[in-house]
Design an enzyme around this catalytic site. Structure first.
Site, PDB file in Angstrom:
ATOM      1  N   SER A 216       0.854  -1.174   0.000  1.00 13.02           N
ATOM      2  CA  SER A 216       0.000   0.000   0.000  1.00 13.02           C
ATOM      3  C   SER A 216       0.893   1.228   0.000  1.00 13.02           C
ATOM      4  O   SER A 216       1.998   1.215   0.556  1.00 13.02           O
ATOM      5  CB  SER A 216      -0.898  -0.024   1.246  1.00 13.02           C
ATOM      6  OG  SER A 216      -0.719   1.137   2.011  1.00 13.02           O
ATOM      7  N   LYS A 217       0.404   2.261  -0.659  1.00 21.35           N
ATOM      8  CA  LYS A 217       1.226   3.468  -0.781  1.00 21.35           C
ATOM      9  C   LYS A 217       1.566   4.058   0.585  1.00 21.35           C
ATOM     10  O   LYS A 217       2.512   4.799   0.738  1.00 21.35           O
ATOM     11  CB  LYS A 217       0.522   4.516  -1.651  1.00 21.35           C
ATOM     12  CG  LYS A 217       0.502   4.076  -3.105  1.00 21.35           C
ATOM     13  CD  LYS A 217      -0.176   5.047  -4.027  1.00 21.35           C
ATOM     14  CE  LYS A 217      -0.315   4.380  -5.386  1.00 21.35           C
ATOM     15  NZ  LYS A 217      -1.197   5.051  -6.309  1.00 21.35           N
ATOM     16  N   ARG A 218       0.773   3.685   1.584  1.00 22.69           N
ATOM     17  CA  ARG A 218       1.016   4.223   2.923  1.00 22.69           C
ATOM     18  C   ARG A 218       2.076   3.424   3.687  1.00 22.69           C
ATOM     19  O   ARG A 218       2.525   3.833   4.735  1.00 22.69           O
ATOM     20  CB  ARG A 218      -0.283   4.236   3.726  1.00 22.69           C
ATOM     21  CG  ARG A 218      -1.250   5.313   3.266  1.00 22.69           C
ATOM     22  CD  ARG A 218      -2.547   5.247   4.042  1.00 22.69           C
ATOM     23  NE  ARG A 218      -3.250   3.998   3.775  1.00 22.69           N
ATOM     24  CZ  ARG A 218      -4.049   3.794   2.739  1.00 22.69           C
ATOM     25  NH1 ARG A 218      -4.288   4.761   1.891  1.00 22.69           N
ATOM     26  NH2 ARG A 218      -4.638   2.627   2.550  1.00 22.69           N
TER      27      ARG A 218
END
Ligand code: GLU
Length: 447
Positions: A216-218
């Site tokens: 996930s980009k996070r």
């Protein structure tokens, strides 16, 4: 196979992410393997999510990776325009056709003027397609409600625009991420409503992190944007190689392959059904392999800006070449040279008790003294230093570990390290002589 046309269709919502880069790369490989066309189309209909510079960043990072394309917004082509917001009249026209044929209907807003256009989903129809990656997939229209083709602002939804574009751009194969599987039946409905040929679909598995969680980009533990790798000094050829192995492998499972080899052996039948693991260590390994294979002058050119940015004084071109040379085999990415430099040129000079004990046990004082005397008048070139170490050995009748380790400890403070003559040449005469003196004084204090 008929003339292949595939596309990468990013939304310009930010930087090029590793997952998108993989979609682009697999489409590129598919096109080049089959001698087809690779098209870049910008899907910018989700206006609120578009970011300024998003398109440029996508394209510049793709070309950094070594991809090139046949048609795109910046290059043009006979199927343009290649930005969806520049094709609104086209979608409008096709939506009206569906309205006229009773396959879609208007849904008015409260103001009685504005309306969205919804697709009339047929009752009880099965949509079956043979996915290139997953094999046969089946969906029922019962699970899909009438969905919006055109929003009340005249902008199409993704599922509508994608079909119109893929059809008009004569796309033959749609390779994209697994998150689009459930969109596929909606898209097939539109193809059927117009009586158009349906392309082949292939949905690539998700990419997971080392804990098997979807990337996930996070997720701050994994660097995920191509530009970040570029900035750290990863090589584009290595990134290309590594990304091509995210959900694909050649028959012999070889891991280091050139672009040409990958294009040649790319086989969509070998796209993996299992999630692709993003293995940081493997990426570091692949990149280090490419760094090792670089001609030294090329590597020097790539490393220099990192040292300059870190305000490290480059003493001379010769010095720089020696420095880069001793670390060539140790770098996972080129920017690492800064840390390697600092670890090597640490300011403090302290001997561990183990190192000091070695000097005491090997009667190193006389070795160091002889070496110091030889060095004083020398030109301090690595070749000279090498000869002087040998000469010191002859003078003191020592060789092997007692000789080399004594010199290494007394000059670098370490028991291990890169080539000794080069290390000393890099440290420079003043520092080396000073350290030899310090060590000898300490040894005398001991006896
Ligand atoms: N714009 C879509 C995305 O970025 C493209 C999906 C597709 O390839 O159809 O996910």
């Amino acid at each position: 196979m008929n003339h292949v046309r595939v596309r990468y269709a990013p939304s310009p919502t930010g930087q090029l992410h590793i997952g998108n880069a993989r979609s682009a790369l697999f489409n590129y490989l598919f096109a080049r393997h089959f001698g087809g066309d690779f098209i870049v189309r910008i899907e910018d209909t989700d206006v609120a999510r578009n970011v300024k510079g998003g398109e440029e960043s996508q394209l510049s990072n793709l070309s950094w990776l070594g991809l090139d394309w046949n048609e795109s917004p910046d290059k043009g082509g006979k199927f343009g325009p290649y930005r969806q917001l520049e094709r609104l009249d086209i979608y409008q026209k096709y939506a009206e056709e569906l309205l006229e044929n009773g396959l879609a209907y208007k849904e008015y807003r409260d103001d009685g003027k504005k309306f969205a256009i919804r697709f009339k989903v047929p009752a009880d129809v099965d949509y079956v397609f043979k996915d290139i990656v997953r094999g046969e997939l089946k969906f029922s229209s019962k699970d899909v409600e009438d969905w919006i083709l055109m929003k009340d602002n005249g902008i199409p939804t993704y599922n509508f625009a994608v079909v119109i574009d893929d059809h008009l751009m004569e796309i033959t194969h749609v390779l994209r991420g697994e998150e689009h599987i459930t969109n596929t039946p909606k898209q097939i409905m539109v193809y059927q409503a117009f009586g158009w040929k349906i392309p082949e679909f292939g949905h690539m598995t998700i990419i997971v992190n080392e804990n098997k969680k979807k990337l996930s980009k996070r997720d701050k533990n994994v660097i995920q944007f191509i530009s970040e790798y570029k900035e750290m000094g990863y090589l584009p050829q290595a990134m290309f190689n590594f990304i091509s192995l995210l959900g694909w492998s050649p028959t012999d499972n070889q891991e280091i392959l050139t672009k040409e080899e990958i294009i040649k052996s790319f086989d969509p039948a070998r796209l993996s059904k299992a999630p692709a693991m993003f293995d940081k260590d493997k990426l570091a390994y692949v990149n280090s392999k490419y760094i090792k294979a670089l001609p030294i002058d090329t590597l020097v050119g790539l490393a220099k800006p990192f040292l300059e940015n870190a305000k490290i004084e480059i003493q001379s071109e010769e010095w720089l070449k020696l420095l880069v040379g001793i670390f060539q085999d140790r770098m996972s990415f080129i920017g690492q040279i800064v840390d390697l430099y600092h670890a090597f040129f640490h300011d403090t000079f302290e001997l561990s008790s183990e190192a000091f004990q070695f000097l005491v046990e090997n009667n190193s004082h006389s070795i160091l003294e002889a070496f110091h005397n030889h060095l004083e008048a020398s030109d301090f070139k690595a070749e000279t230093i090498e000869l002087l170490i040998k000469q010191t050995g002859l003078d003191t009748q020592t060789k092997g570990k007692p000789l080399f380790m004594s010199v290494r400890i007394a000059t670098t403070g370490d028991m291990h390290g890169p080539s000794l003559p080069i290390s000393l040449a890099l440290l420079g005469k003043d520092l080396v002589l000073k350290r030899l003196k310090t060590t000898m004084t300490k040894l005398r204090g001991e006896s």
